[in-house]
Structures are given as C-alpha cells and as structure tokens.
Design a protein around this motif. Sequence first.
Motif, PDB file in Angstrom:
ATOM      1  N   LYS A  29       0.801  -1.225   0.000  1.00 41.50           N
ATOM      2  CA  LYS A  29       0.000   0.000   0.000  1.00 41.50           C
ATOM      3  C   LYS A  29       0.831   1.271   0.000  1.00 41.50           C
ATOM      4  O   LYS A  29       0.507   2.221  -0.706  1.00 41.50           O
ATOM      5  N   THR A  30       1.899   1.309   0.791  1.00 34.52           N
ATOM      6  CA  THR A  30       2.681   2.541   0.907  1.00 34.52           C
ATOM      7  C   THR A  30       3.743   2.650  -0.184  1.00 34.52           C
ATOM      8  O   THR A  30       3.872   3.687  -0.823  1.00 34.52           O
ATOM      9  N   LEU A  31       4.500   1.569  -0.368  1.00 30.41           N
ATOM     10  CA  LEU A  31       5.604   1.619  -1.326  1.00 30.41           C
ATOM     11  C   LEU A  31       5.208   1.200  -2.739  1.00 30.41           C
ATOM     12  O   LEU A  31       5.984   1.358  -3.675  1.00 30.41           O
ATOM     13  N   LYS A  32       3.989   0.649  -2.874  1.00 33.59           N
ATOM     14  CA  LYS A  32       3.446   0.219  -4.179  1.00 33.59           C
ATOM     15  C   LYS A  32       4.253  -0.910  -4.823  1.00 33.59           C
ATOM     16  O   LYS A  32       4.377  -0.994  -6.046  1.00 33.59           O
ATOM     17  N   ILE A  33       4.826  -1.779  -3.979  1.00 35.12           N
ATOM     18  CA  ILE A  33       5.537  -2.953  -4.473  1.00 35.12           C
ATOM     19  C   ILE A  33       4.510  -4.071  -4.663  1.00 35.12           C
ATOM     20  O   ILE A  33       3.755  -4.372  -3.738  1.00 35.12           O
ATOM     21  N   PRO A  34       4.462  -4.693  -5.840  1.00 34.18           N
ATOM     22  CA  PRO A  34       3.523  -5.811  -6.030  1.00 34.18           C
ATOM     23  C   PRO A  34       3.836  -6.945  -5.046  1.00 34.18           C
ATOM     24  O   PRO A  34       4.997  -7.205  -4.730  1.00 34.18           O
ATOM     25  N   ALA A  35       2.804  -7.628  -4.581  1.00 37.27           N
ATOM     26  CA  ALA A  35       2.954  -8.657  -3.546  1.00 37.27           C
ATOM     27  C   ALA A  35       3.964  -9.738  -3.919  1.00 37.27           C
ATOM     28  O   ALA A  35       4.742 -10.181  -3.075  1.00 37.27           O
ATOM     29  N   ASN A  36       3.968 -10.145  -5.179  1.00 37.28           N
ATOM     30  CA  ASN A  36       4.884 -11.213  -5.586  1.00 37.28           C
ATOM     31  C   ASN A  36       6.334 -10.728  -5.741  1.00 37.28           C
ATOM     32  O   ASN A  36       7.221 -11.541  -6.011  1.00 37.28           O
ATOM     33  N   TYR A  37       6.597  -9.454  -5.546  1.00 40.64           N
ATOM     34  CA  TYR A  37       7.955  -8.907  -5.635  1.00 40.64           C
ATOM     35  C   TYR A  37       8.524  -8.482  -4.278  1.00 40.64           C
ATOM     36  O   TYR A  37       9.630  -7.956  -4.204  1.00 40.64           O
ATOM     37  N   ILE A  38       7.777  -8.692  -3.205  1.00 39.41           N
ATOM     38  CA  ILE A  38       8.207  -8.205  -1.885  1.00 39.41           C
ATOM     39  C   ILE A  38       9.532  -8.826  -1.462  1.00 39.41           C
ATOM     40  O   ILE A  38      10.443  -8.126  -1.035  1.00 39.41           O
ATOM     41  N   LYS A  39       9.664 -10.140  -1.577  1.00 37.70           N
ATOM     42  CA  LYS A  39      10.897 -10.814  -1.153  1.00 37.70           C
ATOM     43  C   LYS A  39      12.085 -10.324  -1.989  1.00 37.70           C
ATOM     44  O   LYS A  39      13.166 -10.072  -1.459  1.00 37.70           O
ATOM     45  N   GLY A  40      11.875 -10.167  -3.268  1.00 39.70           N
ATOM     46  CA  GLY A  40      12.939  -9.647  -4.134  1.00 39.70           C
ATOM     47  C   GLY A  40      13.336  -8.230  -3.748  1.00 39.70           C
ATOM     48  O   GLY A  40      14.516  -7.879  -3.771  1.00 39.70           O
ATOM     49  N   PHE A  41      12.348  -7.429  -3.380  1.00 44.95           N
ATOM     50  CA  PHE A  41      12.629  -6.063  -2.948  1.00 44.95           C
ATOM     51  C   PHE A  41      13.433  -6.058  -1.649  1.00 44.95           C
ATOM     52  O   PHE A  41      14.344  -5.258  -1.484  1.00 44.95           O
ATOM     53  N   GLN A  42      13.106  -6.976  -0.748  1.00 47.04           N
ATOM     54  CA  GLN A  42      13.861  -7.064   0.499  1.00 47.04           C
ATOM     55  C   GLN A  42      15.325  -7.409   0.218  1.00 47.04           C
ATOM     56  O   GLN A  42      16.227  -6.810   0.807  1.00 47.04           O
ATOM     57  N   TYR A  43      15.567  -8.340  -0.693  1.00 46.33           N
ATOM     58  CA  TYR A  43      16.939  -8.660  -1.086  1.00 46.33           C
ATOM     59  C   TYR A  43      17.618  -7.444  -1.699  1.00 46.33           C
ATOM     60  O   TYR A  43      18.785  -7.169  -1.443  1.00 46.33           O
ATOM     61  N   TYR A  44      16.883  -6.718  -2.522  1.00 49.87           N
ATOM     62  CA  TYR A  44      17.406  -5.508  -3.151  1.00 49.87           C
ATOM     63  C   TYR A  44      17.827  -4.480  -2.087  1.00 49.87           C
ATOM     64  O   TYR A  44      18.882  -3.869  -2.191  1.00 49.87           O
ATOM     65  N   CYS A  45      17.015  -4.328  -1.058  1.00 48.42           N
ATOM     66  CA  CYS A  45      17.303  -3.365   0.006  1.00 48.42           C
ATOM     67  C   CYS A  45      18.560  -3.716   0.782  1.00 48.42           C
ATOM     68  O   CYS A  45      19.363  -2.834   1.109  1.00 48.42           O
ATOM     69  N   ILE A  46      18.749  -4.991   1.085  1.00 49.61           N
ATOM     70  CA  ILE A  46      19.905  -5.355   1.912  1.00 49.61           C
ATOM     71  C   ILE A  46      21.212  -5.334   1.129  1.00 49.61           C
ATOM     72  O   ILE A  46      22.281  -5.536   1.707  1.00 49.61           O
ATOM     73  N   GLU A  47      21.134  -5.042  -0.152  1.00 48.28           N
ATOM     74  CA  GLU A  47      22.349  -4.831  -0.934  1.00 48.28           C
ATOM     75  C   GLU A  47      22.798  -3.365  -0.872  1.00 48.28           C
ATOM     76  O   GLU A  47      23.887  -3.031  -1.313  1.00 48.28           O
ATOM     77  N   ASN A  48      21.959  -2.500  -0.318  1.00 49.67           N
ATOM     78  CA  ASN A  48      22.275  -1.077  -0.208  1.00 49.67           C
ATOM     79  C   ASN A  48      22.969  -0.819   1.133  1.00 49.67           C
ATOM     80  O   ASN A  48      22.393  -1.050   2.196  1.00 49.67           O
ATOM     81  N   THR A  49      24.201  -0.327   1.080  1.00 55.52           N
ATOM     82  CA  THR A  49      25.023  -0.135   2.275  1.00 55.52           C
ATOM     83  C   THR A  49      24.392   0.816   3.278  1.00 55.52           C
ATOM     84  O   THR A  49      24.368   0.529   4.484  1.00 55.52           O
ATOM     85  N   ASN A  50      23.890   1.935   2.823  1.00 56.74           N
ATOM     86  CA  ASN A  50      23.279   2.906   3.736  1.00 56.74           C
ATOM     87  C   ASN A  50      22.048   2.333   4.430  1.00 56.74           C
ATOM     88  O   ASN A  50      21.837   2.554   5.619  1.00 56.74           O
ATOM     89  N   PHE A  51      21.258   1.596   3.670  1.00 57.26           N
ATOM     90  CA  PHE A  51      20.065   0.983   4.251  1.00 57.26           C
ATOM     91  C   PHE A  51      20.455  -0.038   5.313  1.00 57.26           C
ATOM     92  O   PHE A  51      19.862  -0.085   6.384  1.00 57.26           O
ATOM     93  N   VAL A  52      21.472  -0.841   5.024  1.00 51.04           N
ATOM     94  CA  VAL A  52      21.930  -1.857   5.978  1.00 51.04           C
ATOM     95  C   VAL A  52      22.446  -1.198   7.254  1.00 51.04           C
ATOM     96  O   VAL A  52      22.161  -1.667   8.356  1.00 51.04           O
ATOM     97  N   MET A  53      23.179  -0.100   7.111  1.00 56.17           N
ATOM     98  CA  MET A  53      23.684   0.607   8.297  1.00 56.17           C
ATOM     99  C   MET A  53      22.530   1.122   9.153  1.00 56.17           C
ATOM    100  O   MET A  53      22.556   1.008  10.378  1.00 56.17           O
ATOM    101  N   ALA A  54      21.507   1.671   8.524  1.00 57.06           N
ATOM    102  CA  ALA A  54      20.339   2.164   9.258  1.00 57.06           C
ATOM    103  C   ALA A  54      19.591   1.011   9.921  1.00 57.06           C
ATOM    104  O   ALA A  54      19.144   1.120  11.060  1.00 57.06           O
ATOM    105  N   LEU A  55      19.498  -0.100   9.215  1.00 57.27           N
ATOM    106  CA  LEU A  55      18.809  -1.273   9.751  1.00 57.27           C
ATOM    107  C   LEU A  55      19.551  -1.841  10.958  1.00 57.27           C
ATOM    108  O   LEU A  55      18.947  -2.153  11.978  1.00 57.27           O
ATOM    109  N   LYS A  56      20.871  -1.915  10.846  1.00 57.41           N
ATOM    110  CA  LYS A  56      21.682  -2.441  11.948  1.00 57.41           C
ATOM    111  C   LYS A  56      21.658  -1.524  13.163  1.00 57.41           C
ATOM    112  O   LYS A  56      21.726  -1.989  14.294  1.00 57.41           O
TER     113      LYS A  56
END
Length: 82
Positions: A29-56
Amino acid sequence: MLKKELEVEKKEYLLMKIGMLFDDDYYIKTLKIPANYIKGFQYYCIENTNFVMALKSKNKTMTKFLIVPLAEKYIEIISDEN
C-alpha cells in the motif's frame, strides 16, 4: 567456504530484521511494491550499504526514509523487465 557461509547468515539475519520491521501491507500500500515482488525487494534493500547501516543501528526513521527511493528504483527496474 566459511566466509561465504557467514555472508549468507548475515543476509538471512538482515532479511529477518527487515521482515519484522515492515509488514506486507506497508510494501503493497505505501511503497506500491507488487505482492509477488516483496521478497525480491527485500533482497534488493539489503544490498544497499546505507540501508543496511540504518537497519543495523535500529534507526526506524532513517530506514523508512531510505526505503522510499529504493522502492521507486525497484519499481522502475521491474517495470523495465516487463
């Protein structure tokens, strides 16, 4: 071989963290990612260094701030594939 296994474990841990932080409704609903792409998007996110630093660092505000442009780019990528 152990180094590769350690990298896999780190990524699994990050995927678990991002899975607990945001539910599927947020992606759809918020990010407009299709349901069948959510897991792929999560993998995509954890490849981003800045995002990983914020997550950690458990900085949910920064994580939410960084996930929006990642979602926009990911949607662009998947729309180019189709």
